[in-house]
Design a protein around this motif. Structure first.
Motif, PDB file in Angstrom:
ATOM      1  N   SER A  78     -56.375  31.856  31.322  1.00  0.00           N
ATOM      2  CA  SER A  78     -55.772  32.931  30.696  1.00  0.00           C
ATOM      3  C   SER A  78     -55.562  31.976  28.832  1.00  0.00           C
ATOM      4  N   TYR A  79     -54.832  30.903  29.252  1.00  0.00           N
ATOM      5  CA  TYR A  79     -54.583  30.520  28.264  1.00  0.00           C
ATOM      6  C   TYR A  79     -55.028  30.108  27.138  1.00  0.00           C
ATOM      7  N   LEU A  80     -56.456  29.161  27.797  1.00  0.00           N
ATOM      8  CA  LEU A  80     -57.789  28.886  26.837  1.00  0.00           C
ATOM      9  C   LEU A  80     -57.906  30.088  26.156  1.00  0.00           C
ATOM     10  N   ALA A  81     -58.334  31.376  26.346  1.00  0.00           N
ATOM     11  CA  ALA A  81     -59.186  32.883  26.536  1.00  0.00           C
ATOM     12  C   ALA A  81     -58.000  32.562  25.381  1.00  0.00           C
ATOM     13  N   THR A 117     -45.699  19.896  23.491  1.00  0.00           N
ATOM     14  CA  THR A 117     -44.591  20.620  24.502  1.00  0.00           C
ATOM     15  C   THR A 117     -44.929  21.161  26.119  1.00  0.00           C
ATOM     16  N   PHE A 118     -45.617  20.386  26.314  1.00  0.00           N
ATOM     17  CA  PHE A 118     -45.790  20.247  28.172  1.00  0.00           C
ATOM     18  C   PHE A 118     -45.399  21.552  28.944  1.00  0.00           C
ATOM     19  N   ALA A 119     -45.872  22.701  28.036  1.00  0.00           N
ATOM     20  CA  ALA A 119     -46.480  23.824  28.601  1.00  0.00           C
ATOM     21  C   ALA A 119     -47.088  23.933  30.138  1.00  0.00           C
ATOM     22  N   ALA A 120     -47.314  24.868  30.810  1.00  0.00           N
ATOM     23  CA  ALA A 120     -47.220  24.974  31.947  1.00  0.00           C
ATOM     24  C   ALA A 120     -48.145  26.099  32.731  1.00  0.00           C
ATOM     25  N   PRO A 121     -49.627  25.269  31.890  1.00  0.00           N
ATOM     26  CA  PRO A 121     -50.302  27.454  32.739  1.00  0.00           C
ATOM     27  C   PRO A 121     -50.903  27.365  33.662  1.00  0.00           C
TER      28      PRO A 121
END
Length: 228
Positions: A78-81, A117-121
């Motif tokens: 979803s994040y890459l979309a 930012t080390f977002a963790a998807p």
């Protein structure tokens, strides 16, 4: 049908069968061992095991150019979309069909963060890929875990395993993984890209072939193996 497995360096691979191409973890830009440029690839699907930069790599750019879907765990897909990629978000245990084959998401023990930012998807995954009449397992980044025995029950023609240690299992645990997975062929990856993961893949090959029935194939970046 034969399946050609080409190593692009680090954990990046291209598999080809029947005129179709699938890309796995396409970390090419910024990869000192990269054996291809993103614009040289024309996949029907892109498999991304987890959100670390050395695995997502050029996936979004390749997807935007080719319209190939990125198959990944739900949050990462979803994040890459949201970044403009075509994506098919899925999750562990699920099987996603693509043109010419399918990819089943299986567990991997690792972490999964994206960017500075080390977002963790989401969480990491491995893939059991059915393609060209063969069954291929791409472990992604992982430690050794007992449920590899269940993955082995898929009847693996090939297992691609990290051996670098430090961030993943090292060679000794990777040999133990081969014993659980029971593939016909093993290809090591995720080693010698950076100083913390320096390993001797030929020593790993000797140990695999001395302790298991699998054939171990060591590929230099750019080399390929045909799985008949």
């Amino acid at each position: 049908m034969a399946v050609t497995v080409r190593y692009l360096g680090h954990a990046a691979f291209v598999i080809e069968a029947d005129g179709k191409q699938v890309v796995i973890d396409p970390f090419l830009t910024g990869n000192p061992l990269a054996a291809a440029k993103p614009e040289e690839l024309s996949p029907v699907a892109i498999l991304v095991t987890h959100a670390h930069n050395d695995h997502v790599g050029d996936a979004v750019a390749i997807s935007k150019r080719t319209k190939a879907p990125i198959i990944a765990t739900f949050e990462l897909g979803s994040y890459l979309a949201s970044q403009g990629a075509e994506a098919i978000p899925a999750n562990h245990g699920g099987t996603v069909k693509f043109d010419g084959g399918s990819a089943k998401l299986v567990p991997a023990w690792h972490t999964s963060t994206y960017g500075d930012t080390f977002a963790a998807p989401g969480v990491p995954a491995g893939f059991v890929v059915r393609f060209g009449g063969k069954v291929l397992y791409f472990a992604g980044d992982t430690c050794l875990f007992g449920d590899m025995a269940l993955i082995g029950e898929e009847g693996l023609d090939l297992a691609v395993l990290p051996i670098g240690d430090h961030f993943t299992m090292g060679p000794a645990d990777a040999v133990r993984a081969v014993k659980l997975l029971k593939p016909r062929v093993v290809i090591p990856c995720h080693y010698n890209t950076f100083p913390p993961i320096q390993q001797d893949p030929h020593a790993f090959k000797r140990d695999v072939e001395a302790q298991t029935e699998a054939v171990c194939v060591v590929l230099a970046p750019g080399e390929q193996y045909t799985l008949a």
